[in-house]
Design a protein around this motif. Structure first.
Motif, PDB file in Angstrom:
ATOM      1  N   VAL A   1      -9.875  -3.864  21.957  1.00  0.00           N
ATOM      2  CA  VAL A   1      -9.491  -3.423  20.611  1.00  0.00           C
ATOM      3  C   VAL A   1      -8.724  -2.110  20.674  1.00  0.00           C
ATOM      4  O   VAL A   1      -7.706  -1.934  19.997  1.00  0.00           O
ATOM      5  CB  VAL A   1     -10.746  -3.278  19.718  1.00  0.00           C
ATOM      6  N   SER A   2      -9.189  -1.183  21.500  1.00  0.00           N
ATOM      7  CA  SER A   2      -8.498   0.095  21.651  1.00  0.00           C
ATOM      8  C   SER A   2      -7.078  -0.110  22.176  1.00  0.00           C
ATOM      9  O   SER A   2      -6.120   0.517  21.699  1.00  0.00           O
ATOM     10  CB  SER A   2      -9.289   1.004  22.593  1.00  0.00           C
ATOM     11  N   GLY A   3      -6.925  -1.016  23.148  1.00  0.00           N
ATOM     12  CA  GLY A   3      -5.594  -1.292  23.693  1.00  0.00           C
ATOM     13  C   GLY A   3      -4.684  -1.943  22.671  1.00  0.00           C
ATOM     14  O   GLY A   3      -3.496  -1.603  22.572  1.00  0.00           O
ATOM     15  N   LEU A   4      -5.219  -2.869  21.901  1.00  0.00           N
ATOM     16  CA  LEU A   4      -4.420  -3.523  20.858  1.00  0.00           C
ATOM     17  C   LEU A   4      -3.988  -2.516  19.787  1.00  0.00           C
ATOM     18  O   LEU A   4      -2.875  -2.595  19.250  1.00  0.00           O
ATOM     19  CB  LEU A   4      -5.216  -4.661  20.218  1.00  0.00           C
TER      20      LEU A   4
ATOM     21  N   ARG B   1      -1.039  -0.798  21.276  1.00  0.00           N
ATOM     22  CA  ARG B   1       0.120  -1.685  21.390  1.00  0.00           C
ATOM     23  C   ARG B   1       0.769  -1.954  20.049  1.00  0.00           C
ATOM     24  O   ARG B   1       1.995  -2.028  19.932  1.00  0.00           O
ATOM     25  CB  ARG B   1      -0.324  -3.014  22.043  1.00  0.00           C
ATOM     26  N   PHE B   2      -0.038  -2.111  18.998  1.00  0.00           N
ATOM     27  CA  PHE B   2       0.498  -2.474  17.688  1.00  0.00           C
ATOM     28  C   PHE B   2       0.458  -1.303  16.704  1.00  0.00           C
ATOM     29  O   PHE B   2       0.367  -1.502  15.491  1.00  0.00           O
ATOM     30  CB  PHE B   2      -0.265  -3.674  17.125  1.00  0.00           C
TER      31      PHE B   2
ATOM     32  N   ARG C   1      -5.205  -3.049  29.859  1.00  0.00           N
ATOM     33  CA  ARG C   1      -3.869  -2.814  30.425  1.00  0.00           C
ATOM     34  C   ARG C   1      -2.809  -3.536  29.582  1.00  0.00           C
ATOM     35  O   ARG C   1      -2.456  -4.684  29.819  1.00  0.00           O
ATOM     36  CB  ARG C   1      -3.830  -3.278  31.876  1.00  0.00           C
ATOM     37  N   THR C   2      -2.305  -2.830  28.589  1.00  0.00           N
ATOM     38  CA  THR C   2      -1.364  -3.450  27.650  1.00  0.00           C
ATOM     39  C   THR C   2      -0.044  -3.824  28.312  1.00  0.00           C
ATOM     40  O   THR C   2       0.669  -4.694  27.810  1.00  0.00           O
ATOM     41  CB  THR C   2      -1.094  -2.500  26.470  1.00  0.00           C
ATOM     42  N   GLU C   3       0.279  -3.197  29.445  1.00  0.00           N
ATOM     43  CA  GLU C   3       1.534  -3.573  30.110  1.00  0.00           C
ATOM     44  C   GLU C   3       1.433  -4.991  30.679  1.00  0.00           C
ATOM     45  O   GLU C   3       2.427  -5.732  30.702  1.00  0.00           O
ATOM     46  CB  GLU C   3       1.895  -2.557  31.210  1.00  0.00           C
ATOM     47  N   ARG C   4       0.242  -5.390  31.110  1.00  0.00           N
ATOM     48  CA  ARG C   4       0.043  -6.768  31.571  1.00  0.00           C
ATOM     49  C   ARG C   4       0.072  -7.737  30.391  1.00  0.00           C
ATOM     50  O   ARG C   4       0.642  -8.830  30.496  1.00  0.00           O
ATOM     51  CB  ARG C   4      -1.290  -6.892  32.319  1.00  0.00           C
ATOM     52  N   PHE C   5      -0.543  -7.343  29.298  1.00  0.00           N
ATOM     53  CA  PHE C   5      -0.506  -8.133  28.067  1.00  0.00           C
ATOM     54  C   PHE C   5       0.940  -8.393  27.654  1.00  0.00           C
ATOM     55  O   PHE C   5       1.330  -9.528  27.355  1.00  0.00           O
ATOM     56  CB  PHE C   5      -1.267  -7.361  26.983  1.00  0.00           C
ATOM     57  N   GLU C   6       1.729  -7.343  27.671  1.00  0.00           N
ATOM     58  CA  GLU C   6       3.140  -7.450  27.284  1.00  0.00           C
ATOM     59  C   GLU C   6       3.907  -8.368  28.230  1.00  0.00           C
ATOM     60  O   GLU C   6       4.667  -9.251  27.812  1.00  0.00           O
ATOM     61  CB  GLU C   6       3.769  -6.051  27.293  1.00  0.00           C
TER      62      GLU C   6
END
Length: 225
Positions: free
Chosen positions: A37-40, A43-44, A134-139
């Motif tokens: 949730v913190s990463g999202l 990211r958004f 790791r939001t860079e992996r999500f992206e």
């Protein structure tokens, strides 16, 4: 590595507020969801978000399964999705944290979310550090269309239902069975001793450490083997 081989010094002690039982997979799962949730949220941050939460109920009546709703591990819902749906992600993004022994029907869960115009990301421990999603992996997963990322822009419910058998991760990035990239005793300072098999062992909590070929440290809780 068998902890008991080190003799009397291997009895685990409570470590700074942590009880003496090993953290189970479900406990690890619960620790990863707030990081998601913190990463999202990061990211958004520039999106018009209506809701960003964990353990959120999603209406999937339009989906192909017999379920009326699903409980998303983590979710971001965009504002006014009906009139202003995101061209790529749809009405929002659901992140499901996957484990080796997870009993979820990946195909049906994915299809239900896609039918409701949600994107779906199946996260693994490789998607986390000790403190971050790791939001860079999500992206990268969505941009490169990895086999654990699904978006209405390039996926549909019917295809997912009939072609997705399980979540596909890159095997060279995964820890071996019984090992984890997530420290089961994060509050322990880990007083390490090298045992007979060459892997550092914490004399306080019994956790064994070993370096993965990617360079990351892996952890094996006391009693895992």
């Amino acid at each position: 590595m068998h902890v008991e081989n080190l003799g009397d010094n291997t009895n685990p002690r409570d470590c700074s507020g942590i009880d003496s039982e090993s953290i189970g997979e479900s406990d690890r799962h619960r620790r990863l969801k707030p990081l998601t949730v913190s990463g999202l949220r990061t990211r958004f941050a520039d999106f018009d978000v209506a809701d960003l939460d964990l353990e959120s109920v999603v209406d999937v009546l339009q989906g192909p399964s017999l379920f009326d709703e699903r409980h998303a591990d983590a979710i971001v819902r965009f504002q006014d999705p009906i009139t202003n749906s995101n061209r790529f992600f749809g009405v929002g993004v659901v992140v499901e944290v996957q484990h080796q022994n997870d009993a979820k029907d990946v195909a049906k869960v994915t299809a239900d979310y896609l039918a409701t115009d949600y994107s779906v990301y199946w996260a693994h421990e490789t998607d986390y550090t000790e403190t971050q999603f790791r939001t860079e992996r999500f992206e990268r997963a969505f941009n490169k269309r990895w086999l654990n990322a699904f978006a209405p822009y390039f996926s549909d419910a019917d295809t997912a239902l009939h072609t997705v058998e399980r979540v596909e991760f890159f095997p060279q990035e995964l820890p071996p069975e019984d090992w984890s990239f997530i420290d089961p005793r994060p509050k322990c300072n880990h007083s390490l001793h090298t045992g007979h098999h060459g892997s550092p062992l914490c004399l306080d909590c019994g956790t064994t450490l070993k370096q993965h070929k990617t360079g990351r440290w892996m952890y094996q809780p006391f009693g895992a083997r």
